[in-house]
Design an enzyme around this catalytic site. Structure first.
Site, short mmCIF file in Angstrom:
data_model
loop_
_atom_site.label_atom_id
_atom_site.label_comp_id
_atom_site.label_asym_id
_atom_site.label_seq_id
_atom_site.Cartn_x
_atom_site.Cartn_y
_atom_site.Cartn_z
N ASP A 1 9.29 2.77 1.50
CA ASP A 1 8.09 3.46 1.99
C ASP A 1 7.97 3.14 3.47
OD1 ASP A 1 5.60 4.23 2.82
OD2 ASP A 1 4.54 3.49 1.04
N PHE B 1 0.86 -1.19 0.00
CA PHE B 1 0.00 0.00 0.00
C PHE B 1 0.89 1.23 0.00
CE2 PHE B 1 -2.41 3.50 1.78
CZ PHE B 1 -3.56 3.45 1.02
N LYS C 1 3.13 9.01 8.64
CA LYS C 1 2.51 8.61 9.91
C LYS C 1 3.58 8.61 11.01
CE LYS C 1 -0.81 5.75 7.50
NZ LYS C 1 -0.76 4.73 6.47
C1 LIG Z 1 -0.90 5.09 5.02
C2 LIG Z 1 0.16 4.75 4.07
C3 LIG Z 1 0.41 5.54 2.93
C4 LIG Z 1 -0.47 6.70 2.56
O1 LIG Z 1 -0.39 7.74 3.48
P1 LIG Z 1 -1.51 8.88 3.48
O2 LIG Z 1 -1.00 9.86 4.50
O3 LIG Z 1 -2.80 8.23 3.86
O4 LIG Z 1 -1.56 9.44 2.12
C5 LIG Z 1 1.48 5.21 2.14
N1 LIG Z 1 2.27 4.17 2.43
C6 LIG Z 1 2.07 3.40 3.51
C7 LIG Z 1 3.01 2.27 3.79
C8 LIG Z 1 1.00 3.65 4.36
O5 LIG Z 1 0.78 2.86 5.41
#
Ligand SMILES: *Cc1c(COP(=O)(O)O)cnc(C)c1O
Length: 402
Positions: free
Chosen positions: A225, A140, A254
Site C-alpha cells: 500500500d 491504515f 495520494k
Molecule cells: C490515506 C490512505 C489510504 C486511504 O486513501 P483514501 O484516498 O483516503 O481512501 C489508504 N492507505 C494509506 C497508506 C493511506 O495513507
C-alpha cells in the site's frame, strides 16, 4: 475560524448542511500557491502537510493547472465503456516507475478503492478458501469495509462490526509473528512501506525481505500500500524499493495527480490476469479530467527527479530538527517525517495541540500520534521555507513549555 472565514464557509447557524464527520474545521482556505495557503482573511500559511501527502508539486502548479484546464474544456468524462488518451500513457509511466517487471494498471478514484480492488484481486487470484489477508497493527488502508477490516486499528472497527472476515493483524516489523499468523486460508499480505497514519513508522528493510521470501515459499500475494509513501515521497519512487523487494500488487493514490482524485492498482501480469471483464468497475475511474492531472503530475515529478529532491530536503529537515532539545528523534524517510517530541517539550500537551499552535503561527502540520508531528511538505518547498517552518515549530513548542 474567524467571522470572515465562517461567513465564507456558510455552514454555521442552527443547522449545518454538512455532516459533522470531520469535526469543526479550524480554517477555511481559499487559495494556494506553491507551498503556501491563504485563508479567507488573506492570511498566509506554510503548508507542510500537502493535504495529507497529496499536493507534492505545491498548490496551483502551472503545468497541472494548464493540463486540467485544457482537458476541462475538451472532454471530462466518457466512462469505462470507452478508451481515453491518458490511460495507457499514465499506466506505462507507473509500470516503469514501479520497476518490478511487466505489470498492468487498474485505475480507481481513491486510496481506499485501490486497496478494495487489491483485496478483491487476492480473492479472485487465490480462490475461495484462500481469501485471508494479513496486515500490520497500526496500519491504515482506508475506510471502505474491506480496507477498514485490513486497517490494523481495532478501535476504528468497533462501530462498524461485523466487518468482512478473514483479516488478521500482526505486530509491525516482527517477522516471526508474521510467519506464525499464516494459516492455510491466508492468500495475501498488505503492508505500507512506511506506515503513515499509524505514526510514520518505516518498515525494516530486512522485515520486508523476509516477508517477500515467506510469500514466495507459500504462494502468497504481497501487496504494498503505497498510497501515502509512493510517488517519490520517501526518496524512492516507491517505499518498497528501499528494501529492493518485489511486489505482486501496488496501490497508489495520494500524490499521483497533485490533488485531483486518482487511485490506481498495479499488479504483475499473471496476477493482473485474474481480473476479467465484469469482475470490477467504477464509473469515474480513469476518466480523462482526473488522468490529465495524473499525466502532467508524473511528468513534472520525473522532470524534477522527485525522489532526489525528497532526499535532499530530508537532510535539511534533519539538520535543523535533530539538534533541537524539544525533539527526541526524527523518523521516516524523505519528505514523510515523524518528529517525536520530548515530554518536556510537550509539557502536558498533545502533539495535536502543538500542531494547532503552529497553525495559529501560520504553519500547517498535524499530530500523527499524541507525541509526534507529521511533516509531509511539497517537493517544491525552498530551504528558506523549511527554515521558517522549523522556526515556527520551535516557537509553538516554546510557547507552552515556558
Ligand atoms: C490515506 C490512505 C489510504 C486511504 O486513501 P483514501 O484516498 O483516503 O481512501 C489508504 N492507505 C494509506 C497508506 C493511506 O495513507
Amino acid at each position: 475560524m474567524t467571522a470572515a472565514q465562517a461567513a465564507a464557509w456558510g455552514a454555521t447557524g442552527d443547522h449545518s448542511p454538512l455532516m459533522d464527520n470531520y469535526g469543526s474545521p479550524p480554517r477555511l482556505f481559499v487559495k494556494g500557491s506553491g507551498a503556501e495557503l491563504y485563508d479567507a482573511d488573506g492570511t498566509r500559511h506554510l503548508d507542510f502537510l500537502c493535504g495529507l501527502a497529496v499536493t507534492g508539486l505545491g498548490h496551483a502548479h502551472p503545468a497541472i493547472t494548464e493540463a486540467v484546464a485544457a482537458q476541462a474544456g475538451t472532454l471530462t468524462h466518457t466512462s469505462n465503456l470507452f478508451a481515453n488518451e491518458h490511460q495507457a500513457p499514465v499506466a506505462e509511466t507507473l509500470n516503469r516507475l514501479i520497476d518490478a517487471g511487466s505489470g498492468q494498471v487498474l485505475f480507481q478514484n481513491s486510496g481506499a478503492e485501490a486497496n478494495e480492488a487489491a483485496l478483491k484481486l487476492v480473492r479472485k487470484y487465490q480462490g475461495r478458501g484462500r481469501h485471508g489477508v494479513v496486515s500490520a497493527l497500526r496500519s491504515f488502508h482506508g475506510r471502505t469495509l474491506m480496507s477498514l477490516a485490513a486497517t490494523g486499528q481495532p478501535e476504528k472497527h468497533e462501530p462498524f462490526q461485523p466487518l468482512p472476515e478473514g483479516f488478521r493483524h500482526v505486530v509491525w516489523n516482527d517477522l516471526a509473528e508474521f510467519e506464525r499468523s499464516l494459516t492455510p486460508e491466508v492468500g495475501g499480505v498488505i503492508l505500507e512501506s512506511v506506515q503513515g497514519e499509524g505514526g510514520v513508522n518505516p518498515a525494516d528493510d530486512n522485515y520486508l525481505r523476509g516477508v517477500r521470501q515467506i510469500c514466495d515459499e507459500r504462494g502468497l500475494l504481497l501487496i504494498f500500500d503505497e498510497v501515502q509513501a509512493g510517488m517519490g515521497r520517501t526518496g524512492a519512487w516507491f517505499g518498497f524499493q528501499h528494501a529492493g523487494v518485489r511486489p505482486d500488487v501496488v496501490t497508489m493514490a495520494k500524490g499521483i495527480a497533485n490533488g485531483m482524485p486518482v487511485g490506481a492498482m498495479w499488479a504483475c501480469d499473471d496476477v493482473a490476469a485474474a481480473f476479467v471483464p465484469g469482475d470490477h468497475g467504477s464509473t469515474y475511474a480513469g476518466q480523462p479530467l482526473a488522468l490529465s492531472a495524473a499525466r502532467a503530475t508524473l511528468a513534472e515529478l520525473e522532470r524534477i527527479d522527485a525522489p532526489a529532491v525528497a532526499r535532499a530536503h530530508e537532510a535539511t529537515f534533519r539538520s535543523l530538527l535533530e539538534p533541537m532539545a524539544a525533539v527526541d528523534h526524527v523518523r521516516g524517510r524523505g519528505l514523510l517525517l515523524g518528529v517525536e517530541l520530548t515530554p518536556e517539550a510537550l509539557a502536558g500537551r498533545k502533539a495535536g495541540d502543538i500542531a494547532r499552535a503552529c497553525l495559529d503561527r501560520g504553519l500547517v502540520v498535524n499530530g500523527v500520534t499524541p507525541t509526534a508531528l507529521r511533516l509531509a511538505p511539497p517537493f517544491i518547498v525552498t530551504d528558506e521555507q523549511i527554515a521558517e517552518g522549523v522556526e515556527i515549530i520551535g516557537a509553538a513548542i516554546a510557547e507552552g513549555a515556558a
